[in-house]
Design a protein around this motif. Structure first.
Motif, PDB file in Angstrom:
ATOM      1  N   ALA A   1       0.830  -1.207   0.000  1.00 23.29           N
ATOM      2  CA  ALA A   1       0.000   0.000   0.000  1.00 23.29           C
ATOM      3  C   ALA A   1       0.864   1.256   0.000  1.00 23.29           C
ATOM      4  N   ALA A   2       1.948   1.249   0.770  1.00 19.13           N
ATOM      5  CA  ALA A   2       2.829   2.416   0.823  1.00 19.13           C
ATOM      6  C   ALA A   2       3.542   2.635  -0.503  1.00 19.13           C
ATOM      7  N   ARG A   3       3.960   1.550  -1.147  1.00 16.00           N
ATOM      8  CA  ARG A   3       4.645   1.683  -2.441  1.00 16.00           C
ATOM      9  C   ARG A   3       3.662   2.166  -3.522  1.00 16.00           C
ATOM     10  N   ARG A   4       2.425   1.709  -3.450  1.00 15.58           N
ATOM     11  CA  ARG A   4       1.405   2.154  -4.413  1.00 15.58           C
ATOM     12  C   ARG A   4       1.076   3.632  -4.210  1.00 15.58           C
ATOM     13  N   ALA A   5       1.027   4.063  -2.949  1.00 19.83           N
ATOM     14  CA  ALA A   5       0.627   5.435  -2.634  1.00 19.83           C
ATOM     15  C   ALA A   5       1.649   6.472  -3.078  1.00 19.83           C
ATOM     16  N   ARG A   6       2.888   6.063  -3.253  1.00 17.71           N
ATOM     17  CA  ARG A   6       3.921   7.049  -3.597  1.00 17.71           C
ATOM     18  C   ARG A   6       3.993   7.339  -5.097  1.00 17.71           C
ATOM     19  N   LEU A   7       3.227   6.610  -5.908  1.00 14.15           N
ATOM     20  CA  LEU A   7       3.270   6.794  -7.359  1.00 14.15           C
ATOM     21  C   LEU A   7       2.018   7.499  -7.856  1.00 14.15           C
ATOM     22  N   SER A   8       2.191   8.349  -8.844  1.00 15.91           N
ATOM     23  CA  SER A   8       1.059   9.000  -9.506  1.00 15.91           C
ATOM     24  C   SER A   8       0.840   8.329 -10.861  1.00 15.91           C
ATOM     25  N   PRO A   9      -0.324   8.504 -11.470  1.00 12.31           N
ATOM     26  CA  PRO A   9      -0.544   7.928 -12.805  1.00 12.31           C
ATOM     27  C   PRO A   9       0.540   8.344 -13.795  1.00 12.31           C
ATOM     28  N   ALA A  10       0.960   9.594 -13.721  1.00 11.75           N
ATOM     29  CA  ALA A  10       1.993  10.068 -14.652  1.00 11.75           C
ATOM     30  C   ALA A  10       3.306   9.308 -14.470  1.00 11.75           C
TER      31      ALA A  10
ATOM     32  N   GLY B   1       3.071   6.232 -16.634  1.00 15.77           N
ATOM     33  CA  GLY B   1       2.661   6.393 -18.017  1.00 15.77           C
ATOM     34  C   GLY B   1       1.179   6.342 -18.270  1.00 15.77           C
ATOM     35  N   LEU B   2       0.366   6.491 -17.220  1.00 13.04           N
ATOM     36  CA  LEU B   2      -1.086   6.518 -17.411  1.00 13.04           C
ATOM     37  C   LEU B   2      -1.551   7.934 -17.713  1.00 13.04           C
ATOM     38  N   PRO B   3      -2.692   8.091 -18.381  1.00 12.92           N
ATOM     39  CA  PRO B   3      -3.184   9.432 -18.709  1.00 12.92           C
ATOM     40  C   PRO B   3      -3.414  10.261 -17.452  1.00 12.92           C
ATOM     41  N   ASP B   4      -3.157  11.542 -17.565  1.00 12.67           N
ATOM     42  CA  ASP B   4      -3.410  12.473 -16.466  1.00 12.67           C
ATOM     43  C   ASP B   4      -4.916  12.589 -16.259  1.00 12.67           C
ATOM     44  N   PRO B   5      -5.392  12.369 -15.025  1.00  9.86           N
ATOM     45  CA  PRO B   5      -6.839  12.453 -14.798  1.00  9.86           C
ATOM     46  C   PRO B   5      -7.394  13.854 -14.905  1.00  9.86           C
ATOM     47  N   GLY B   6      -6.546  14.832 -15.145  1.00  7.77           N
ATOM     48  CA  GLY B   6      -6.998  16.210 -15.284  1.00  7.77           C
ATOM     49  C   GLY B   6      -7.512  16.768 -13.982  1.00  7.77           C
ATOM     50  N   GLY B   7      -8.659  17.449 -14.041  1.00 12.21           N
ATOM     51  CA  GLY B   7      -9.181  18.080 -12.847  1.00 12.21           C
ATOM     52  C   GLY B   7      -9.985  17.151 -11.968  1.00 12.21           C
ATOM     53  N   ARG B   8     -10.173  15.904 -12.399  1.00  7.85           N
ATOM     54  CA  ARG B   8     -10.961  14.984 -11.583  1.00  7.85           C
ATOM     55  C   ARG B   8     -10.226  14.631 -10.298  1.00  7.85           C
TER      56      ARG B   8
ATOM     57  N   ARG C   1      -9.120  12.409  -7.300  1.00  8.70           N
ATOM     58  CA  ARG C   1      -8.955  10.992  -7.010  1.00  8.70           C
ATOM     59  C   ARG C   1      -9.212  10.738  -5.533  1.00  8.70           C
ATOM     60  N   ARG C   2      -9.890   9.643  -5.258  1.00 13.97           N
ATOM     61  CA  ARG C   2     -10.245   9.346  -3.871  1.00 13.97           C
ATOM     62  C   ARG C   2      -9.115   8.668  -3.110  1.00 13.97           C
TER      63      ARG C   2
ATOM     64  N   ARG D   1      -5.733   0.346  -6.946  1.00 12.27           N
ATOM     65  CA  ARG D   1      -5.406  -1.079  -7.046  1.00 12.27           C
ATOM     66  C   ARG D   1      -5.615  -1.591  -8.475  1.00 12.27           C
ATOM     67  N   GLU D   2      -6.707  -1.166  -9.099  1.00 12.72           N
ATOM     68  CA  GLU D   2      -6.980  -1.671 -10.443  1.00 12.72           C
ATOM     69  C   GLU D   2      -5.930  -1.211 -11.454  1.00 12.72           C
ATOM     70  N   GLU D   3      -5.354  -0.038 -11.209  1.00 10.57           N
ATOM     71  CA  GLU D   3      -4.299   0.455 -12.105  1.00 10.57           C
ATOM     72  C   GLU D   3      -3.039  -0.389 -11.959  1.00 10.57           C
TER      73      GLU D   3
END
Length: 300
Positions: free
Chosen positions: A12-21, A24-31, A33-34, A40-42
């Motif tokens: 969980a800690a390793r997942r939390a430190r990464l952003s989609p960018a 290489g995932l698309p930037d969620p823009g102004g949405r 994120r919870r 997890r699905e990403e």
């Protein structure tokens, strides 16, 4: 330590430190994120597994996971070498989770040959420790380097306990929080490597129970080997000194490590170590002379 809890906290800690960018995932823009970091699905999609399967892994159900999946997760979560090793150790420990805990190695004594080898190191501070960071043996220069620890040594000197609790540690280290972080990282790595070691669990439990600073740093789930790094201290005898730590596991004594602090050639630390050695010899001789001239009844 509970293996499932450690797996859950680490992933969980390793997942939390990464952003989609970062992956290489698309930037969620102004949405908004919870969750902090990746979902997890990403992680599941990038690792090539189902979301349900990854969710089970993050709940600590890691027994039986294949090397291919571990490699895929390590790549997605951008784990460094130490973190990859830690994840592998956690998976191996889960395979043997029903194994009874083995008794931890007693703090002493060491084999005489190990003591002799340690004392043969005369130009650098050196000591032997176990995975719980108990100092099992130390040479004269090592005792002199850790003078604040040995000024009034406990029955069992422990670097983790000293680093976190001792007031002297906060002035001994140039960056005390960094020293606590290093302690956390080493204990996590050692606990993952040897999860059935009762002594490691005892030390982590004491630190977690009594130190809010340690608990806060532990939540970051940092993992790092501590065998090749610089150690900077404000020594009460020689002042600011920076030494290079070289550590190695003892092949004949699983779970034990030999740690040596060296000075780079031509650096002020080289002269400081020489001065510290002179002070240590004088200090030791003075103590021995005082003991030799003490009346036997006084020694009792």
């Amino acid at each position: 330590m509970d293996n499932s809890t450690e797996v859950r906290e680490f992933l969980a800690a390793r997942r939390a430190r990464l952003s989609p960018a970062d992956v290489g995932l698309p930037d969620p823009g102004g949405r908004r994120r919870r969750v902090q970091g990746l979902r997890r699905e990403e992680v599941a999609i990038l690792a090539g597994v189902s979301t349900e399967y990854y969710a089970r892994l993050e709940r600590g159900q890691i027994a039986g996971v294949s090397d291919q999946v571990l490699d895929a997760l390590a790549g997605v979560l951008q784990l460094n070498e130490d973190e990859r090793e830690h994840l592998t150790n956690l998976a191996r420990a889960a395979q043997t989770s029903r194994r009874p805990r083995r008794p931890h190695r007693a703090a002493s004594p060491l084999r005489p040959s190990l003591e002799a080898a340690l004392n043969a190191i005369t130009g650098a501070p050196a000591f032997i420790r176990n995975g719980a960071m108990d100092i099992l043996a130390v040479n004269d220069l090592g005792r002199a380097f850790y003078q604040p620890l040995y000024a009034a040594p406990p029955a069992q000197p422990n670097l983790a306990i000293f680093n976190v609790f001792a007031p002297a540690a906060q002035t001994f280290y140039s960056d005390w929080i960094a020293a606590v972080d290093a302690t956390v990282a080493v204990l996590r790595q050692e606990a993952g490597r040897d999860p059935y070691n009762k002594r490691i669990t005892e030390v982590i439990g004491e630190l977690s129970t009594r130190s809010e600073t340690f608990r806060d740093r532990w939540a970051n789930a940092q993992v790092r080997r501590h065998d090749a790094t610089a150690k900077t201290a404000l020594h009460p005898v020689v002042g600011d000194i920076t030494l290079q730590l070289v550590g190695t596991s003892l092949i004949a004594e699983p779970g034990l490590s030999l740690m040596i602090y060296t000075a780079l050639p031509g650096t002020p630390a080289q002269d400081q170590l020489h001065l510290l050695g002179t002070w240590a010899a004088t200090h030791t001789d003075s103590d021995e002379d005082a003991a030799a001239h003490t009346h036997p009844e006084e020694q009792r």
